[in-house]
Design a protein around this motif. Structure first.
Motif, PDB file in Angstrom:
ATOM      1  N   UNK A 280       0.818  -1.209   0.000  1.00 39.64           N
ATOM      2  CA  UNK A 280       0.000   0.000   0.000  1.00 39.64           C
ATOM      3  C   UNK A 280       0.854   1.262   0.000  1.00 39.64           C
TER       4      UNK A 280
ATOM      5  N   UNK B 273      -1.525  12.042  -2.688  1.00 44.04           N
ATOM      6  CA  UNK B 273      -2.872  11.613  -2.271  1.00 44.04           C
ATOM      7  C   UNK B 273      -3.532  10.819  -3.400  1.00 44.04           C
ATOM      8  N   UNK B 274      -3.305  11.271  -4.635  1.00 43.62           N
ATOM      9  CA  UNK B 274      -3.909  10.584  -5.786  1.00 43.62           C
ATOM     10  C   UNK B 274      -3.437   9.134  -5.933  1.00 43.62           C
ATOM     11  N   UNK B 275      -2.151   8.895  -5.714  1.00 43.53           N
ATOM     12  CA  UNK B 275      -1.647   7.520  -5.904  1.00 43.53           C
ATOM     13  C   UNK B 275      -1.789   6.671  -4.628  1.00 43.53           C
ATOM     14  N   UNK B 276      -2.229   7.299  -3.521  1.00 41.84           N
ATOM     15  CA  UNK B 276      -2.299   6.574  -2.238  1.00 41.84           C
ATOM     16  C   UNK B 276      -3.502   5.644  -2.181  1.00 41.84           C
ATOM     17  N   UNK B 277      -3.379   4.576  -1.361  1.00 40.43           N
ATOM     18  CA  UNK B 277      -4.491   3.662  -1.095  1.00 40.43           C
ATOM     19  C   UNK B 277      -5.217   4.061   0.176  1.00 40.43           C
ATOM     20  N   UNK B 278      -4.462   4.604   1.119  1.00 42.22           N
ATOM     21  CA  UNK B 278      -5.046   4.963   2.411  1.00 42.22           C
ATOM     22  C   UNK B 278      -4.550   6.357   2.785  1.00 42.22           C
ATOM     23  N   UNK B 279      -5.474   7.268   3.034  1.00 41.94           N
ATOM     24  CA  UNK B 279      -5.093   8.616   3.468  1.00 41.94           C
ATOM     25  C   UNK B 279      -5.918   8.954   4.706  1.00 41.94           C
ATOM     26  N   UNK B 280      -5.235   9.271   5.791  1.00 39.53           N
ATOM     27  CA  UNK B 280      -5.937   9.761   6.982  1.00 39.53           C
ATOM     28  C   UNK B 280      -5.454  11.169   7.269  1.00 39.53           C
ATOM     29  N   UNK B 281      -6.418  12.070   7.459  1.00 38.21           N
ATOM     30  CA  UNK B 281      -6.075  13.420   7.902  1.00 38.21           C
ATOM     31  C   UNK B 281      -6.223  13.463   9.416  1.00 38.21           C
ATOM     32  N   UNK B 282      -5.117  13.722  10.112  1.00 32.95           N
ATOM     33  CA  UNK B 282      -5.187  13.880  11.557  1.00 32.95           C
ATOM     34  C   UNK B 282      -5.665  15.315  11.799  1.00 32.95           C
TER      35      UNK B 282
ATOM     36  N   UNK C 283      -9.476  11.521  10.336  1.00 29.33           N
ATOM     37  CA  UNK C 283     -10.511  11.699   9.326  1.00 29.33           C
ATOM     38  C   UNK C 283     -10.165  10.866   8.101  1.00 29.33           C
TER      39      UNK C 283
ATOM     40  N   UNK D 140      -9.145   8.551   2.307  1.00 26.70           N
ATOM     41  CA  UNK D 140      -9.166   7.387   1.421  1.00 26.70           C
ATOM     42  C   UNK D 140      -8.946   6.163   2.278  1.00 26.70           C
TER      43      UNK D 140
ATOM     44  N   UNK E 267       5.170  -1.725   1.295  1.00 25.24           N
ATOM     45  CA  UNK E 267       4.268  -0.642   1.689  1.00 25.24           C
ATOM     46  C   UNK E 267       5.096   0.592   2.023  1.00 25.24           C
TER      47      UNK E 267
ATOM     48  N   UNK F 111       0.440   4.664   1.989  1.00 31.44           N
ATOM     49  CA  UNK F 111      -0.328   5.196   3.116  1.00 31.44           C
ATOM     50  C   UNK F 111       0.125   6.622   3.385  1.00 31.44           C
TER      51      UNK F 111
ATOM     52  N   UNK G 166      -0.335   9.788   6.210  1.00 35.61           N
ATOM     53  CA  UNK G 166      -0.859  10.407   7.435  1.00 35.61           C
ATOM     54  C   UNK G 166      -0.534  11.891   7.365  1.00 35.61           C
TER      55      UNK G 166
ATOM     56  N   UNK H 221      -7.448  14.289  18.685  1.00 35.52           N
ATOM     57  CA  UNK H 221      -7.242  14.251  17.244  1.00 35.52           C
ATOM     58  C   UNK H 221      -8.340  13.394  16.631  1.00 35.52           C
ATOM     59  N   UNK H 222      -8.980  13.950  15.617  1.00 39.43           N
ATOM     60  CA  UNK H 222      -9.947  13.159  14.845  1.00 39.43           C
ATOM     61  C   UNK H 222      -9.209  12.591  13.640  1.00 39.43           C
TER      62      UNK H 222
END
Lengths: 182, 182
Positions: A14, A154-163, B164, B167, A141, A16, A18, B161-162
């Protein structure tokens, strides 16, 4: 290699991310490294921008065989505002290390700590990173941490989390705590 | 005890909340535990709801002396939808353990993994947790993880922290990966 193991290796690794203003980005990446280490896999952490070793993660990780950690500059704190000359040189070295590690293919997880900010401040060229990532072996990964993640990543990512910051102790005047923040 | 050490002990411990729909909540808590362990401090992780041991964190943590980890139910996966009877009993036991650990005062960081969901599903009474936390000794930091954090906990927290979701690999049909998700 058992059938189960070979199945895992064939799965594509993946990408990923953060990102965000909230706390927990590097912390989550360290947690992921630990989780991976628990399964006897190999992890590399390349710290972009950061140059301090007086952190809990550094102290712990140097004693864990499965995790290799790299810093390319000497610095007590991350830069505030604008990056300095040393950050530029450090980031160049960090990209060289990334290229080498991807070529060697020996790590299951590669953590590029604070690379988002390095890209944001033009210390690292996003196109070059994407080109390097294309060469990664199946199952590898890659984790990007730091504020201001690039749209291209972000476009090529599988998982994106915004903290997302809801409450932050610094707002109340509470200073960074050893063992919590570093 | 050196002067520096005694100063650290007198600082009030934080209440930290990692919540939201995105990935990285338990992962960040594990990272924080590792960071704390790097400074030779003691950590306790109490897993509410979760009852599986085939995870990277469990495998790694049981070999780290400074971290004590507790599970109170046997279960292969977290519940989906509604909790079962065993989750109720498990959560009661988990609260008992929390009370004991707070009384003993021997841990610098206590991680209450998935407690937010346990509160949300009425498996744990939020007022009781707040009462227990008031008895914690200076310097004890407590971390709450899980979706659906209670407003009462957010109010008393120092750091929230949320995580969010921007993806998520499950959206693309990619299944949970060993060493990444568990």
């Amino acid at each position: 290699m058992t059938r189960e193991k070979s199945k895992i290796r064939r799965q594509k690794g993946l990408i990923i991310v953060y990102t965000g203003e909230g706390k927990g980005k590097t912390t989550a990446a360290i947690g992921l490294a630990m989780r991976t280490a628990g399964w006897e896999k190999k992890i590399a952490i390349i710290q972009f921008i950061k140059g301090f070793k007086e952190t809990g993660e550094w102290k712990l990780i140097k004693n864990i065989d499965q995790i290799d950690i790299y810093q390319t500059i000497e610095s007590e704190t991350a830069f505030i505002g604008k990056p300095e000359k040393k950050h530029e040189g450090g980031c160049k070295k960090a990209v060289l290390i990334l290229r080498e590690l991807i070529t060697s293919g020996k790590h299951d997880v590669l953590i590029l700590d604070e690379i988002n900010n390095a890209i944001f401040y033009d210390l690292v060229e996003v196109g070059e990173i994407i080109k390097i990532l294309k060469k990664r072996s199946a199952g590898q990964t890659v984790v990007f941490t730091g504020r201001n993640a690039a749209q291209e990543i972000i476009e090529i990512a599988d998982l994106v989390t915004e903290m997302k910051k809801i409450k932050h102790p610094y707002d109340k005047g509470i200073q960074a705590k050893r063992g919590i923040d570093y």
